[in-house]
Motif scaffolding. Structure first.
Motif, PDB file in Angstrom:
ATOM      1  N   HIS A 256       0.881  -1.170   0.000  1.00 34.76           N
ATOM      2  CA  HIS A 256       0.000   0.000   0.000  1.00 34.76           C
ATOM      3  C   HIS A 256       0.916   1.216   0.000  1.00 34.76           C
ATOM      4  O   HIS A 256       1.735   1.383   0.905  1.00 34.76           O
ATOM      5  N   ILE A 257       0.790   2.022  -1.035  1.00 38.76           N
ATOM      6  CA  ILE A 257       1.646   3.188  -1.221  1.00 38.76           C
ATOM      7  C   ILE A 257       0.844   4.435  -0.870  1.00 38.76           C
ATOM      8  O   ILE A 257      -0.222   4.693  -1.439  1.00 38.76           O
ATOM      9  N   PHE A 258       1.359   5.189   0.085  1.00 40.13           N
ATOM     10  CA  PHE A 258       0.730   6.432   0.517  1.00 40.13           C
ATOM     11  C   PHE A 258       1.558   7.607   0.011  1.00 40.13           C
ATOM     12  O   PHE A 258       2.774   7.607   0.153  1.00 40.13           O
ATOM     13  N   VAL A 259       0.895   8.586  -0.571  1.00 38.03           N
ATOM     14  CA  VAL A 259       1.562   9.784  -1.067  1.00 38.03           C
ATOM     15  C   VAL A 259       0.953  10.990  -0.350  1.00 38.03           C
ATOM     16  O   VAL A 259      -0.263  11.189  -0.384  1.00 38.03           O
ATOM     17  N   CYS A 260       1.804  11.760   0.301  1.00 40.67           N
ATOM     18  CA  CYS A 260       1.321  12.930   1.027  1.00 40.67           C
ATOM     19  C   CYS A 260       0.796  13.969   0.046  1.00 40.67           C
ATOM     20  O   CYS A 260       1.483  14.369  -0.888  1.00 40.67           O
ATOM     21  N   ALA A 261      -0.454  14.395   0.285  1.00 42.43           N
ATOM     22  CA  ALA A 261      -1.063  15.443  -0.527  1.00 42.43           C
ATOM     23  C   ALA A 261      -1.226  16.736   0.271  1.00 42.43           C
ATOM     24  O   ALA A 261      -1.816  17.689  -0.208  1.00 42.43           O
ATOM     25  N   SER A 262      -0.728  16.727   1.506  1.00 42.29           N
ATOM     26  CA  SER A 262      -0.657  17.917   2.359  1.00 42.29           C
ATOM     27  C   SER A 262      -1.984  18.459   2.838  1.00 42.29           C
ATOM     28  O   SER A 262      -2.031  19.549   3.390  1.00 42.29           O
ATOM     29  N   PHE A 263      -3.073  17.760   2.614  1.00 51.17           N
ATOM     30  CA  PHE A 263      -4.362  18.298   3.021  1.00 51.17           C
ATOM     31  C   PHE A 263      -4.484  18.331   4.534  1.00 51.17           C
ATOM     32  O   PHE A 263      -4.114  17.394   5.217  1.00 51.17           O
TER      33      PHE A 263
ATOM     34  N   VAL B 209       4.109  21.440   1.944  1.00 45.67           N
ATOM     35  CA  VAL B 209       5.221  21.328   1.006  1.00 45.67           C
ATOM     36  C   VAL B 209       4.953  20.282  -0.075  1.00 45.67           C
ATOM     37  O   VAL B 209       5.209  20.519  -1.257  1.00 45.67           O
ATOM     38  N   CYS B 210       4.467  19.115   0.322  1.00 44.20           N
ATOM     39  CA  CYS B 210       4.283  18.038  -0.660  1.00 44.20           C
ATOM     40  C   CYS B 210       3.357  18.459  -1.791  1.00 44.20           C
ATOM     41  O   CYS B 210       3.656  18.241  -2.962  1.00 44.20           O
ATOM     42  N   HIS B 211       2.244  19.065  -1.432  1.00 42.48           N
ATOM     43  CA  HIS B 211       1.300  19.529  -2.445  1.00 42.48           C
ATOM     44  C   HIS B 211       1.946  20.589  -3.329  1.00 42.48           C
ATOM     45  O   HIS B 211       1.847  20.534  -4.559  1.00 42.48           O
ATOM     46  N   LYS B 212       2.630  21.537  -2.720  1.00 35.17           N
ATOM     47  CA  LYS B 212       3.262  22.619  -3.478  1.00 35.17           C
ATOM     48  C   LYS B 212       4.357  22.120  -4.404  1.00 35.17           C
ATOM     49  O   LYS B 212       4.644  22.734  -5.423  1.00 35.17           O
TER      50      LYS B 212
ATOM     51  N   THR C 224      -2.845  11.147   0.925  1.00 38.82           N
ATOM     52  CA  THR C 224      -3.129  11.340   2.339  1.00 38.82           C
ATOM     53  C   THR C 224      -3.150  12.815   2.717  1.00 38.82           C
ATOM     54  O   THR C 224      -2.736  13.679   1.947  1.00 38.82           O
ATOM     55  N   GLY C 225      -3.554  13.054   3.927  1.00 40.93           N
ATOM     56  CA  GLY C 225      -3.382  14.356   4.529  1.00 40.93           C
ATOM     57  C   GLY C 225      -1.915  14.526   4.869  1.00 40.93           C
ATOM     58  O   GLY C 225      -1.073  13.669   4.576  1.00 40.93           O
ATOM     59  N   CYS C 226      -1.599  15.617   5.515  1.00 42.95           N
ATOM     60  CA  CYS C 226      -0.220  15.919   5.866  1.00 42.95           C
ATOM     61  C   CYS C 226       0.375  14.825   6.733  1.00 42.95           C
ATOM     62  O   CYS C 226      -0.233  14.376   7.702  1.00 42.95           O
ATOM     63  N   MET C 227       1.561  14.367   6.375  1.00 42.96           N
ATOM     64  CA  MET C 227       2.263  13.324   7.118  1.00 42.96           C
ATOM     65  C   MET C 227       3.257  13.904   8.122  1.00 42.96           C
ATOM     66  O   MET C 227       3.986  13.168   8.766  1.00 42.96           O
ATOM     67  N   LYS C 228       3.317  15.215   8.201  1.00 38.29           N
ATOM     68  CA  LYS C 228       4.179  15.912   9.163  1.00 38.29           C
ATOM     69  C   LYS C 228       5.662  15.638   8.928  1.00 38.29           C
ATOM     70  O   LYS C 228       6.449  15.550   9.855  1.00 38.29           O
TER      71      LYS C 228
END
Length: 101
Positions: A7-14, A23-26, A52-56
Motif C-alpha cells: 500500500h503506497i501512501f503519497v502525502c497530498a498535504s491536506f 510542502v508536498c502539495h506545493k 493522504t493528509g499531511c504526514m508531518k
C-alpha cells in the motif's frame, strides 16, 4: 477486494479543513498520482495507492510511504524518483538515499 501486497501512501498535504497548504502539495505530489497509478498497473505490481493528509514530514516533501514495509521516502518530486522507488520495490530492495530517518 483482496488486500494488496503493498500500500503506497503519497502525502497530498491536506489539512483537516481540506486546505492543501503543505510542502508536498506545493512540490507536485498530487500531480504524480496518475503516473504512480499507471506505473503500478504497467508493472503488474500488487499495490494500491492512496493520497493522504499531511504526514508531518514537510522537511522531506514530497513524501511517499510504502506499507507494510514501513519505508518512508522523501524528495519524491519527479517521475524519475517514482521509477527509482518502484524499481527497488519490484526487486525487493530499498532506495537508501531517499529514505527518511
Amino acid at each position: 477486494m483482496e488486500k494488496p501486497e503493498h500500500h503506497i501512501f503519497v502525502c497530498a498535504s491536506f489539512r483537516a479543513d481540506g486546505d492543501p497548504k503543505g510542502v508536498c502539495h506545493k512540490k507536485g505530489s498530487v500531480a504524480l498520482l496518475p503516473y504512480i497509478e499507471n506505473e503500478i498497473l504497467d508493472r503488474g505490481l500488487d499495490a494500491q495507492i492512496t493520497s493522504t493528509g499531511c504526514m508531518k514530514a514537510c522537511d522531506y516533501g514530497p513524501v511517499m510511504v510504502i506499507q507494510p514495509k514501513g519505508l518512508w521516502y522523501g524528495n519524491v518530486d519527479s517521475e524519475d524518483a517514482v521509477d527509482e522507488i518502484l524499481d527497488a520495490l519490484e526487486d525487493g530492495g530499498v532506495v537508501e538515499d531517499r529514505l527518511i530517518g
